[in-house]
Design a protein around this motif. Structure first.
Motif, mmCIF file in Angstrom:
data_model
loop_
_atom_site.group_PDB
_atom_site.id
_atom_site.type_symbol
_atom_site.label_atom_id
_atom_site.label_comp_id
_atom_site.label_asym_id
_atom_site.label_seq_id
_atom_site.Cartn_x
_atom_site.Cartn_y
_atom_site.Cartn_z
ATOM 1 N N LEU A 37 0.812 -1.211 0.000
ATOM 2 C CA LEU A 37 0.000 0.000 0.000
ATOM 3 C C LEU A 37 0.851 1.269 0.000
ATOM 4 N N GLN A 38 1.967 1.247 0.723
ATOM 5 C CA GLN A 38 2.890 2.383 0.724
ATOM 6 C C GLN A 38 4.222 1.942 1.319
ATOM 7 N N VAL A 39 5.271 2.679 0.925
ATOM 8 C CA VAL A 39 6.618 2.406 1.423
ATOM 9 C C VAL A 39 7.238 3.735 1.840
ATOM 10 N N GLN A 40 7.844 3.752 3.022
ATOM 11 C CA GLN A 40 8.585 4.930 3.473
ATOM 12 C C GLN A 40 9.977 4.487 3.904
ATOM 13 N N HIS A 41 10.929 5.392 3.709
ATOM 14 C CA HIS A 41 12.340 5.039 3.906
ATOM 15 C C HIS A 41 13.054 6.185 4.616
ATOM 16 N N ALA A 42 13.942 5.852 5.525
ATOM 17 C CA ALA A 42 14.778 6.855 6.193
ATOM 18 C C ALA A 42 16.221 6.413 6.086
ATOM 19 N N ILE A 43 17.120 7.397 5.998
ATOM 20 C CA ILE A 43 18.539 7.068 5.859
ATOM 21 C C ILE A 43 19.377 8.028 6.702
ATOM 22 N N LEU A 44 20.411 7.482 7.329
ATOM 23 C CA LEU A 44 21.399 8.279 8.044
ATOM 24 C C LEU A 44 22.710 8.125 7.290
ATOM 25 N N THR A 45 23.198 9.218 6.720
ATOM 26 C CA THR A 45 24.450 9.179 5.962
ATOM 27 C C THR A 45 25.600 9.827 6.730
ATOM 28 N N GLU A 46 25.283 10.541 7.788
ATOM 29 C CA GLU A 46 26.292 11.207 8.610
ATOM 30 C C GLU A 46 26.744 10.279 9.741
ATOM 31 N N PRO A 47 27.901 10.554 10.337
ATOM 32 C CA PRO A 47 28.323 9.770 11.499
ATOM 33 C C PRO A 47 27.530 10.175 12.746
ATOM 34 N N MET A 48 27.404 9.254 13.687
ATOM 35 C CA MET A 48 26.752 9.517 14.970
ATOM 36 C C MET A 48 27.559 8.824 16.050
ATOM 37 N N THR A 49 27.681 9.479 17.206
ATOM 38 C CA THR A 49 28.389 8.903 18.340
ATOM 39 C C THR A 49 27.535 9.083 19.585
ATOM 40 N N SER A 50 27.522 8.073 20.443
ATOM 41 C CA SER A 50 26.788 8.158 21.701
ATOM 42 C C SER A 50 27.598 7.521 22.819
ATOM 43 N N THR A 51 27.518 8.131 24.007
ATOM 44 C CA THR A 51 28.130 7.537 25.199
ATOM 45 C C THR A 51 27.076 7.361 26.298
ATOM 46 N N THR A 52 25.805 7.420 25.915
ATOM 47 C CA THR A 52 24.721 7.213 26.879
ATOM 48 C C THR A 52 24.712 5.750 27.292
ATOM 49 N N ALA A 53 24.717 5.516 28.593
ATOM 50 C CA ALA A 53 24.829 4.148 29.096
ATOM 51 C C ALA A 53 23.491 3.571 29.522
ATOM 52 N N ALA A 54 23.314 2.279 29.226
ATOM 53 C CA ALA A 54 22.218 1.459 29.756
ATOM 54 C C ALA A 54 20.824 2.031 29.525
ATOM 55 N N THR A 55 20.643 2.755 28.439
ATOM 56 C CA THR A 55 19.307 3.231 28.080
ATOM 57 C C THR A 55 19.204 3.263 26.557
ATOM 58 N N TRP A 56 18.032 2.969 26.039
ATOM 59 C CA TRP A 56 17.837 2.981 24.586
ATOM 60 C C TRP A 56 17.787 4.422 24.105
ATOM 61 N N ILE A 57 18.554 4.717 23.064
ATOM 62 C CA ILE A 57 18.505 6.047 22.453
ATOM 63 C C ILE A 57 18.184 5.916 20.972
ATOM 64 N N ASP A 58 17.468 6.898 20.441
ATOM 65 C CA ASP A 58 17.103 6.891 19.025
ATOM 66 C C ASP A 58 18.324 7.154 18.156
ATOM 67 N N VAL A 59 18.439 6.417 17.059
ATOM 68 C CA VAL A 59 19.477 6.694 16.069
ATOM 69 C C VAL A 59 18.964 7.847 15.207
ATOM 70 N N THR A 60 19.773 8.891 15.119
ATOM 71 C CA THR A 60 19.403 10.094 14.366
ATOM 72 C C THR A 60 18.906 9.738 12.965
ATOM 73 N N ASN A 61 17.800 10.323 12.580
ATOM 74 C CA ASN A 61 17.193 10.183 11.238
ATOM 75 C C ASN A 61 16.560 8.828 10.955
ATOM 76 N N LEU A 62 16.777 7.817 11.780
ATOM 77 C CA LEU A 62 16.193 6.502 11.486
ATOM 78 C C LEU A 62 14.846 6.369 12.192
ATOM 79 N N SER A 63 13.901 7.172 11.708
ATOM 80 C CA SER A 63 12.545 7.224 12.246
ATOM 81 C C SER A 63 11.580 7.457 11.093
#
Length: 188
Positions: A37-63
């Motif tokens: 019925l429909q297709v949607q796509h997201a892409i992250l082409t830039e680098p991302m770094t995280s040091t947040t511990a023991a908690t789920w964090i969203d990956v930039t642009n992958l939503s």
């Protein structure tokens, strides 16, 4: 008088007699089960770094936020993520979520964390990008917009790098990658 199929002989309507397009504006079209019925796509082409511990964090642009065409729709959600842990013998995980609920994840037993994929830093200071992928078939049973995301988690304050090498030197022998999320609505 109305034209019915009884009045049209087989093979009398040829491709040449049909219009090149069909305007169905304002009409309801029912697609068979299994139709895309429909297709949607997201892409992250830039680098991302995280040091947040023991908690789920969203990956930039992958939503992806998507409004179902029907409450009976199913969604095939898939991701491809390139990530690494910058610490010996430390672990990280990746998961797909609808809203904040994990989908396509393993079963958490005891204190273990449910994830779609996992990765780790190897001992002796050897850190490599790991390409991970996963998918889930989800049935949200709603006509309201739903949001699918990719999230990462690491233990302690371990550094997680996405889409780039540990060193990330400005040299042709160092690589930058892309990570993606694709959501496909399928008629139920």
């Amino acid at each position: 008088a109305a034209v019915t199929t009884a009045k049209i002989a087989d093979a009398n309507i040829t491709t040449g007699k049909l219009a090149s397009s069909l305007d169905l504006s304002g009409k309801t079209v029912t697609m068979p089960a299994g139709a895309v019925l429909q297709v949607q796509h997201a892409i992250l082409t830039e680098p991302m770094t995280s040091t947040t511990a023991a908690t789920w964090i969203d990956v930039t642009n992958l939503s992806v936020s998507i409004t179902p065409k029907s409450t009976s729709s199913k969604f095939h959600v898939s991701f491809n993520l390139n990530a690494m842990i910058i610490s010996d013998n430390q672990r990280g995980g990746v998961r797909l979520v609808r809203g904040s609920t994990g989908i396509g994840v393993g079963t958490n037993v005891g204190s273990r964390t449910a994830a779609s994929a996992s990765f780790a830093g190897i001992s002796d200071n050897v850190y490599r990008l790991k390409n991970m992928s996963g998918s889930a078939l989800d049935s949200p049973s709603t006509a309201s917009a739903v949001t699918y995301k990719v999230q990462v988690q690491c233990e302690n304050t371990t550094e997680v790098k996405i889409n780039h090498d540990d060193n990330d030197s400005n040299s042709s022998t160092f690589f930058r990658t892309a990570s993606t999320l694709t959501v496909t609505e399928i008629a139920g």
